[in-house]
Scaffold this active site. Structure first.
Site, mmCIF file in Angstrom:
data_model
loop_
_atom_site.group_PDB
_atom_site.id
_atom_site.type_symbol
_atom_site.label_atom_id
_atom_site.label_comp_id
_atom_site.label_asym_id
_atom_site.label_seq_id
_atom_site.Cartn_x
_atom_site.Cartn_y
_atom_site.Cartn_z
ATOM 1 C CB VAL A 61 0.207 45.604 -44.792
ATOM 2 C CG1 VAL A 61 -1.245 46.050 -44.862
ATOM 3 C CG2 VAL A 61 0.321 44.137 -44.388
ATOM 4 C CB SER A 142 -1.936 39.078 -30.210
ATOM 5 O OG SER A 142 -2.413 37.817 -29.756
ATOM 6 C CE1 TYR A 155 -1.107 36.667 -34.875
ATOM 7 C CE2 TYR A 155 -1.226 36.178 -32.524
ATOM 8 C CZ TYR A 155 -1.752 36.770 -33.657
ATOM 9 O OH TYR A 155 -2.932 37.469 -33.580
ATOM 10 C CB ILE A 188 -11.382 37.595 -32.134
ATOM 11 C CG1 ILE A 188 -10.684 38.454 -31.059
ATOM 12 C CG2 ILE A 188 -12.605 38.310 -32.688
ATOM 13 C CD1 ILE A 188 -11.503 38.693 -29.802
#
Length: 250
Positions: A61, A142, A155, A188
Site C-alpha cells: 500500500v 483509530s 500512529y 481490538i
C-alpha cells in the site's frame, strides 16, 4: 441491501481487521479482492469454504505503482471496483513512539503505511468509481485520532490524518455519488497484540466502558454497514470502541 454482484477490494486482508472485513463482505455477497503484502491465500480459502467469492492480489500500500498495477488488474478482470476498505496498517516497532523519542525511520514507516497508503488507495480507485457512477470507501482510523494516548505519536499523527483526509475526500467526491467514511476502533484483539502481557491486556480491556477487547468482526460489521446501508452517511469517523471515546477520566 445485499452486496451481491459488487466488487470489493480490502487491504491488509491476511489477518486481523482486514481478514475479518474480507470475510464479512464476502458473506454479504461481494466478490472480494484480498490485497496484502503478505499472502492472502488463507483468507481466500476461508471465503470459498463459506460459499463466498474471492481472489488474491499482491499489494504494497506504500507504493503508487503497486496500487496502479493491482487496481488495473481488478478493473481489467471485473470492469470496476465498487468498494474499497483501506485497512492495512502498522504500529511503530522501531523506536520509542513519542515526539522526542521517535526516529525518522520509524516515523516514515508508520506514515507511509497508515496515511500515505489510504491516500494512494483512494487516488487509485476514485477515477474508476466516477466513471461507473459511484462507490463507497471505508478507511480505518483509530481512537488514537480522538484521544491522547501514550507512546503513539507517529500512529496518532497518521490516524488523525486519515480522519481528516476522509472528511476532505468525502466533500470533494460526494457529487460523484462516492461515499467515504472512516472507523475509529478501540483496542481490538488482533495479532498486533500477540506479544503484550496479560496485565497490559487487562488494562486495555478496562479502558473501554464495555470492559473487554473488541473483536475484528465487530469492526468488520461497521464497515459492512457503511457499504451495505449508510446511504446518507459520508465524511464520518465513527468510533467502534466499546464506549472509550465517551468515557470520563475514571
Amino acid at each position: 441491501m445485499s452486496l451481491s454482484g459488487s466488487i470489493a477490494l480490502v487491504t491488509g486482508a491476511t489477518q486481523g481487521i482486514g481478514r475479518a472485513t474480507a470475510l464479512r463482505l464476502a458473506e454479504d455477497g461481494a466478490h472480494v479482492v484480498c490485497a496484502d503484502i503478505q499472502p492472502t491465500d488463507g483468507t481466500v480459502e476461508e471465503i470459498g469454504n463459506a460459499g463466498g467469492s474471492g481472489e488474491s492480489v499482491w499489494l504494497d500500500v506504500r507504493s503508487a505503482d503497486a496500487w496502479s498495477k493491482a487496481t488495473s488488474a481488478v478493473r481489467e478482470k471485473h470492469g470496476r471496483i465498487d468498494h474499497l476498505a483501506n485497512v492495512a496498517g502498522v504500529v511503530n516497532l522501531l523506536s520509542e513512539d513519542t515526539v522526542v523519542g521517535l526516529t525518522e525511520e520509524a516515523w516514515q514507516q508508520v506514515i507511509d503505511t497508515d496515511l500515505k497508503g489510504p491516500w494512494l488507495g483512494m487516488r487509485a480507485v476514485i477515477p474508476g468509481m466516477i466513471d461507473t457512477g459511484g462507490g463507497r470507501i471505508v478507511n480505518i482510523s483509530s481512537l488514537a485520532a480522538l484521544r491522547g494516548l501514550p507512546n503513539l505519536a507517529s500512529y496518532t499523527a497518521a490516524k488523525a490524518g486519515v480522519a481528516g483526509l476522509t472528511r476532505q475526500a468525502a466533500y470533494e467526491y460526494a457529487k460523484h455519488n462516492i461515499l467515504i467514511n472512516a472507523i475509529a476502533p478501540g483496542t481490538i484483539d488482533t495479532p498486533i497484540l500477540a506479544d503484550i502481557t496479560e496485565e497490559m491486556r487487562r488494562a486495555n480491556a478496562d479502558a473501554h466502558m464495555i470492559r473487554r477487547l473488541g473483536d475484528p468482526a465487530e469492526i468488520a460489521s461497521m464497515a459492512a454497514y457503511f457499504f451495505r446501508e449508510g446511504s446518507f452517511l459520508t465524511g464520518l469517523t465513527y468510533p467502534v470502541d466499546g464506549g472509550w471515546s465517551s468515557k470520563g477520566n475514571f
